[in-house]
Design an enzyme around this catalytic site. Structure first.
Site, mmCIF file in Angstrom:
data_model
loop_
_atom_site.group_PDB
_atom_site.id
_atom_site.type_symbol
_atom_site.label_atom_id
_atom_site.label_comp_id
_atom_site.label_asym_id
_atom_site.label_seq_id
_atom_site.Cartn_x
_atom_site.Cartn_y
_atom_site.Cartn_z
ATOM 1 N N ARG A 171 0.698 -1.231 0.068
ATOM 2 C CA ARG A 171 -0.046 0.043 -0.003
ATOM 3 C C ARG A 171 0.889 1.234 -0.089
ATOM 4 N NH1 ARG A 171 -3.912 -1.650 5.171
ATOM 5 N NH2 ARG A 171 -4.574 -3.559 4.433
ATOM 6 N N ASP A 187 0.309 5.395 1.217
ATOM 7 C CA ASP A 187 -0.768 6.106 2.040
ATOM 8 C C ASP A 187 -1.045 7.269 1.028
ATOM 9 O OD1 ASP A 187 -0.711 4.587 4.226
ATOM 10 O OD2 ASP A 187 1.109 5.816 5.105
ATOM 11 N N ARG A 209 8.928 7.196 6.197
ATOM 12 C CA ARG A 209 8.612 8.721 6.495
ATOM 13 C C ARG A 209 9.257 8.892 8.110
ATOM 14 N NH1 ARG A 209 2.585 9.465 5.445
ATOM 15 N NH2 ARG A 209 2.714 11.452 6.587
#
Length: 250
Positions: free
Chosen positions: A50, A52, A197
């Protein structure tokens, strides 16, 4: 039944992420709807993972199982005909029936862009984190080396991460500055939710003199009193590539 592998590029600025969600438009939904228009029947993509909301991809991998006998080029050009300008299928390939985009992945490469300048750049606004002051690149490189190897990255994931284990292996963290643009390339076997991140956000704090390299070592060791890792904005992150073993016989 055929297994078709897709490599998809997208600007994630206007989407809620890769995965279908009830609260907005996802990349997966848009590509699957394009496939339905091409094939005239339901289509489901299985992705390598995935991304975000706001995160981009140069090389998201997904696969489709279908009985359609269309030539490979038709899967690429046909789907692209129904996609918006922010999403494009760059490559298609027929794979063995057992191939799975997620479970067969052996590693991923993410790139994070930071734009350092006193004035914002409209050209980098959607793809780089704007910082007004310069960072200490040497200090960041020293700290980045601490991430390399097999570690418990439990301090570098956000709530809601459903991973069964927080142990991950990072192959390399490379920082390169070119004029005002700083790129941080992170390669590893796999990543926790928001892990890259949070790694970047913490490195930036080191570059700003707000953290020391020792604090990163403490975070990786799970020591108390260090504080939480800082999460960099989503729009600076891009999934560059997903690696797989070569099919047998190649």
């Amino acid at each position: 039944m055929r297994t078709i592998k897709f490599i998809i590029e997208y600007d994630g600025s206007d989407y809620v992420g890769w995965q279908r969600q009830p609260n907005g438009l996802s990349i997966q939904q848009v590509v699957e709807e394009a496939l339905i228009q091409l094939l005239g029947q339901p289509a489901r993509l299985f992705s390598s993972g995935r991304t975000d909301a706001g995160v981009h991809a140069h090389g998201m991998v997904a696969h489709l199982q279908t009985q359609q006998s269309l030539p490979l080029r038709a899967f690429r050009d046909g789907v692209n005909r129904f996609l918006p300008s922010t999403i494009a299928v760059q490559h298609v390939e027929e794979m063995p029936p057992s191939f799975h985009a997620r479970f067969d992945a052996r590693g991923k490469w993410y790139r994070y862009n930071i734009y350092q300048a006193p004035v914002r750049s409209p050209l980098h606004a959607r793809t780089a984190w704007w910082l007004k002051t310069d960072l200490n690149l040497d200090a960041m490189k020293e700290a980045a080396a601490l991430f390399v190897g097999r570690h418990d990255f439990g301090a570098f994931r956000t709530s809601g991460c459903a991973a069964k284990t927080t142990i991950r292996e990072v192959f390399a963290v490379d920082l390169q500055g070119c004029e005002r643009l700083l790129t941080i390339d992170v390669r590893g076997s796999g990543f926790l939710r928001n892990m890259v991140r949070m790694m970047v956000g913490t490195l930036v704090e080191v570059g700003q003199g707000k953290r020391s390299s020792k604090e990163i070592a403490d975070l990786l060791a799970g020591r108390d009193g260090v504080g939480s890792a800082h999460t960099a904005p989503a729009h600076g992150l891009c999934l560059m590539e997903v690696w797989y073993d070569a099919p047998s016989g190649q």
